[in-house]
Design a protein around this motif. Sequence first.
Motif: not given
Length: 376
Positions: A345-353
């Motif tokens: 699992v990773r941070y969602s793309l928007d949050i990560k960006r």
Amino acid sequence: MSLFGWADSAPEQTARPAFRDSPEARRMLDVREVYAEPAALDSPRGRQIMARLPGVRVTEVESHWRIPALHGNDGNIGRWVRIKTDTLVLGEKHTLRTRPNGRSADWIAPGPSNGCAMACAYCYVPRRKGYANPITLFTNIEAIVAHIRRHVRAQGPKTEPNQCDPEAWVYDIGENGDCSVDALVCDNTADLVVAFRGLPTAKASFATKFVNPDLLALDPQGRTRVRFSLMPHQDARLLDIRTSSIDERIAAAADFLDAGYEVHFNLSPVVLRPGWQEDWADLLTRLDDVLPARVKRQAAAEIIMLTHNQALHEVNLGWHPRAEEVLWQPAAQETKRSQNGAVNVRYSLDIKREALTRMRQLLATHAPWLRIRYAF
């Protein structure tokens, strides 16, 4: 001397102890039990290690991957850290394969170990091992070094610069372990550093969270890159268990540079929790304040956002549940499949960006000299 200037044989090595007799080493490792493949015990490296462990109980195993008393025993969760202190596994690395990377390094080399005596709560290595993750040392280091030499020579000179390095092919030699800790136990790390001295078109690279002064004597001659992993002190106190302190890692940068290493930094992992931006700003400001100019001139950084794993989450709940309060955030995370096929699992793309954008801004403000090699 070969066509591209490689030495045909490894440079002469100086004698080094297999176990470093220091308070740091004794705190990290107090080996009471060894699990070992018979071939590993019979190897020169295996004999070197065992000569430093008189009277330690040895259990022979068919495979370093299949040790039911370790990997299949859920009762070990409560002994997660103790096992890392008192247990050592010796095996042979049977599959020698170098695979492309293109992020931190051009290539991932077959590493000399798997597992670690440190106990970082977010570590990806134990995701395949179940309920215990002590150091497994691979004793067929001669075969590993020979494989790397052949691979480097097959590449020829690097013709185009990239984010890994402008001139040299970069080989990560510590993907599944910490080479600084391995060097407390045996000469695997030293053998690799010495080998890369004779490979002028290539460079070794490894990340570390442990300051081992023994490495200062290896004379890497600029052919090994050490990447000190850094995070805010608040995160390190909670998540980086049994590691050198952040201040120790920062203070070691100049010593390692002066000893002939290239010194970079891993800003890793970036954990999103209340106050994370302020704490990263404080850390970067400290780097700017204390690092000498010679370190800054050659430094570069990787920014790596946190990834996590359901199985590791369950293990951590059994020995360090406080860590999971910040690592496991289902509302902000999504499933991802890593390059090696693992489902994490990773941070969602928007949050990560958004977080990566903010990290770049923090660097530009507080440590503008620190070039970002890549952010992921």
